[in-house]
Design a protein around this motif. Structure first.
Motif, PDB file in Angstrom:
ATOM      1  N   UNK A   1     -11.502  46.005   4.145  1.00  0.00           N
ATOM      2  CA  UNK A   1     -11.248  46.734   5.394  1.00  0.00           C
ATOM      3  C   UNK A   1     -11.332  45.838   6.606  1.00  0.00           C
ATOM      4  N   UNK A   2     -12.330  44.957   6.639  1.00  0.00           N
ATOM      5  CA  UNK A   2     -12.457  44.012   7.757  1.00  0.00           C
ATOM      6  C   UNK A   2     -11.252  43.076   7.807  1.00  0.00           C
ATOM      7  N   UNK A   3     -10.800  42.609   6.643  1.00  0.00           N
ATOM      8  CA  UNK A   3      -9.659  41.700   6.588  1.00  0.00           C
ATOM      9  C   UNK A   3      -8.379  42.379   7.069  1.00  0.00           C
ATOM     10  N   UNK A   4      -8.157  43.613   6.637  1.00  0.00           N
ATOM     11  CA  UNK A   4      -6.948  44.339   7.061  1.00  0.00           C
ATOM     12  C   UNK A   4      -6.984  44.601   8.563  1.00  0.00           C
ATOM     13  N   UNK A   5      -8.147  44.975   9.079  1.00  0.00           N
ATOM     14  CA  UNK A   5      -8.261  45.232  10.520  1.00  0.00           C
ATOM     15  C   UNK A   5      -8.003  43.957  11.330  1.00  0.00           C
ATOM     16  N   UNK A   6      -8.577  42.840  10.888  1.00  0.00           N
ATOM     17  CA  UNK A   6      -8.360  41.574  11.598  1.00  0.00           C
ATOM     18  C   UNK A   6      -6.892  41.160  11.526  1.00  0.00           C
ATOM     19  N   UNK A   7      -6.253  41.325  10.389  1.00  0.00           N
ATOM     20  CA  UNK A   7      -4.833  40.973  10.255  1.00  0.00           C
ATOM     21  C   UNK A   7      -3.974  41.865  11.144  1.00  0.00           C
ATOM     22  N   UNK A   8      -4.325  43.147  11.256  1.00  0.00           N
ATOM     23  CA  UNK A   8      -3.553  44.059  12.105  1.00  0.00           C
ATOM     24  C   UNK A   8      -3.663  43.647  13.567  1.00  0.00           C
ATOM     25  N   UNK A   9      -4.878  43.313  14.013  1.00  0.00           N
ATOM     26  CA  UNK A   9      -5.048  42.891  15.404  1.00  0.00           C
ATOM     27  C   UNK A   9      -4.309  41.577  15.673  1.00  0.00           C
ATOM     28  N   UNK A  10      -4.376  40.650  14.744  1.00  0.00           N
ATOM     29  CA  UNK A  10      -3.681  39.366  14.914  1.00  0.00           C
ATOM     30  C   UNK A  10      -2.172  39.575  15.005  1.00  0.00           C
ATOM     31  N   UNK A  11      -1.656  40.482  14.169  1.00  0.00           N
ATOM     32  CA  UNK A  11      -0.214  40.765  14.210  1.00  0.00           C
ATOM     33  C   UNK A  11       0.173  41.428  15.525  1.00  0.00           C
ATOM     34  N   UNK A  12      -0.723  42.247  16.048  1.00  0.00           N
ATOM     35  CA  UNK A  12      -0.441  42.882  17.359  1.00  0.00           C
ATOM     36  C   UNK A  12      -0.338  41.817  18.456  1.00  0.00           C
ATOM     37  N   UNK A  13      -1.234  40.832  18.413  1.00  0.00           N
ATOM     38  CA  UNK A  13      -1.196  39.756  19.404  1.00  0.00           C
ATOM     39  C   UNK A  13       0.096  38.958  19.258  1.00  0.00           C
ATOM     40  N   UNK A  14       0.501  38.661  18.034  1.00  0.00           N
ATOM     41  CA  UNK A  14       1.750  37.917  17.792  1.00  0.00           C
ATOM     42  C   UNK A  14       2.936  38.709  18.295  1.00  0.00           C
ATOM     43  N   UNK A  15       2.969  40.015  18.064  1.00  0.00           N
ATOM     44  CA  UNK A  15       4.083  40.859  18.526  1.00  0.00           C
ATOM     45  C   UNK A  15       4.144  40.886  20.056  1.00  0.00           C
ATOM     46  N   UNK A  16       2.970  40.954  20.700  1.00  0.00           N
ATOM     47  CA  UNK A  16       2.975  40.964  22.169  1.00  0.00           C
ATOM     48  C   UNK A  16       3.487  39.640  22.722  1.00  0.00           C
ATOM     49  N   UNK A  17       3.132  38.537  22.052  1.00  0.00           N
ATOM     50  CA  UNK A  17       3.598  37.228  22.516  1.00  0.00           C
ATOM     51  C   UNK A  17       5.109  37.092  22.341  1.00  0.00           C
ATOM     52  N   UNK A  18       5.652  37.609  21.270  1.00  0.00           N
ATOM     53  CA  UNK A  18       7.094  37.529  21.023  1.00  0.00           C
ATOM     54  C   UNK A  18       7.872  38.367  22.036  1.00  0.00           C
ATOM     55  N   UNK A  19       7.362  39.519  22.383  1.00  0.00           N
ATOM     56  CA  UNK A  19       8.094  40.439  23.257  1.00  0.00           C
ATOM     57  C   UNK A  19       7.781  40.207  24.731  1.00  0.00           C
ATOM     58  N   UNK A  20       7.014  39.251  25.046  1.00  0.00           N
ATOM     59  CA  UNK A  20       6.718  38.961  26.443  1.00  0.00           C
ATOM     60  C   UNK A  20       5.748  39.958  27.041  1.00  0.00           C
ATOM     61  N   UNK A  21       4.921  40.535  26.303  1.00  0.00           N
ATOM     62  CA  UNK A  21       3.909  41.435  26.862  1.00  0.00           C
ATOM     63  C   UNK A  21       4.194  42.899  26.603  1.00  0.00           C
ATOM     64  N   UNK A  22       5.405  43.278  26.354  1.00  0.00           N
ATOM     65  CA  UNK A  22       5.697  44.691  26.119  1.00  0.00           C
ATOM     66  C   UNK A  22       6.881  44.832  25.196  1.00  0.00           C
ATOM     67  N   UNK A  23       7.019  45.968  24.603  1.00  0.00           N
ATOM     68  CA  UNK A  23       8.103  46.181  23.646  1.00  0.00           C
ATOM     69  C   UNK A  23       9.202  46.947  24.353  1.00  0.00           C
ATOM     70  N   UNK A  24      10.430  46.447  24.225  1.00  0.00           N
ATOM     71  CA  UNK A  24      11.583  47.145  24.791  1.00  0.00           C
ATOM     72  C   UNK A  24      12.563  47.417  23.680  1.00  0.00           C
ATOM     73  N   UNK A  25      12.768  48.643  23.369  1.00  0.00           N
ATOM     74  CA  UNK A  25      13.721  49.005  22.330  1.00  0.00           C
ATOM     75  C   UNK A  25      13.062  49.163  20.978  1.00  0.00           C
ATOM     76  N   UNK A  26      13.893  49.383  19.976  1.00  0.00           N
ATOM     77  CA  UNK A  26      13.358  49.595  18.626  1.00  0.00           C
ATOM     78  C   UNK A  26      12.702  48.333  18.076  1.00  0.00           C
ATOM     79  N   UNK A  27      11.883  48.528  17.058  1.00  0.00           N
ATOM     80  CA  UNK A  27      11.113  47.425  16.504  1.00  0.00           C
ATOM     81  C   UNK A  27      11.987  46.437  15.739  1.00  0.00           C
ATOM     82  N   UNK A  28      12.946  46.954  14.945  1.00  0.00           N
ATOM     83  CA  UNK A  28      13.779  46.065  14.126  1.00  0.00           C
ATOM     84  C   UNK A  28      15.250  46.284  14.457  1.00  0.00           C
ATOM     85  N   UNK A  29      15.934  45.208  14.841  1.00  0.00           N
ATOM     86  CA  UNK A  29      17.392  45.202  14.949  1.00  0.00           C
ATOM     87  C   UNK A  29      17.979  46.064  16.044  1.00  0.00           C
TER      88      UNK A  29
END
Length: 127
Positions: free
Chosen positions: A91-119
């Protein structure tokens, strides 16, 4: 001063069949009376044999120590504890991986998400 030798009295008659009837098979044996009328005597012998076999098997497997009885009670708790620790770590590992992925997604999108997630049309590389 010496007493005359006397012969001992004859033994008392044993209870049994009437004279002239069939003689019991153990007429010559002297067994305690408790064994004459024991019902299910074979069952007692079989139970005693089974008990002795269990005792010998336990002595062979576990030795003379009685500590193995206490060790057997520890194994279920040990296995349950290991499973609980594995679930908590997972559970700790999954939670840490989820938070890390959230940080990576925010960095890719420039701070916010615009539009659908895929394609979607808001992402680069869309047709």
């Amino acid at each position: 001063m010496t007493q005359p030798a006397t012969t001992p009295p004859p033994p008392a008659p044993r209870p049994g069949p009437a004279p002239g009837g069939p003689a019991p098979a153990d007429a010559g044996e002297h067994m305690p009376e408790a064994f004459h009328f024991t019902p299910n005597a074979e069952q007692y012998v079989l139970q005693a044999d089974a008990l002795r076999r269990r005792q010998l098997r336990a002595a062979l497997l576990y030795g003379s120590s009685r500590y193995w009885r206490r060790r057997q009670a520890v194994w279920p708790a040990l296995v349950g504890g290991a499973i609980l620790v594995a679930l908590i770590c997972g559970g700790i590992t999954v939670h840490a991986a989820f938070e890390k992925q959230q940080v990576i997604n925010e960095q890719r999108n420039g701070g916010g998400q615009t539009g659908p997630l895929f394609g979607g049309p808001g992402q680069q590389g869309a047709p």
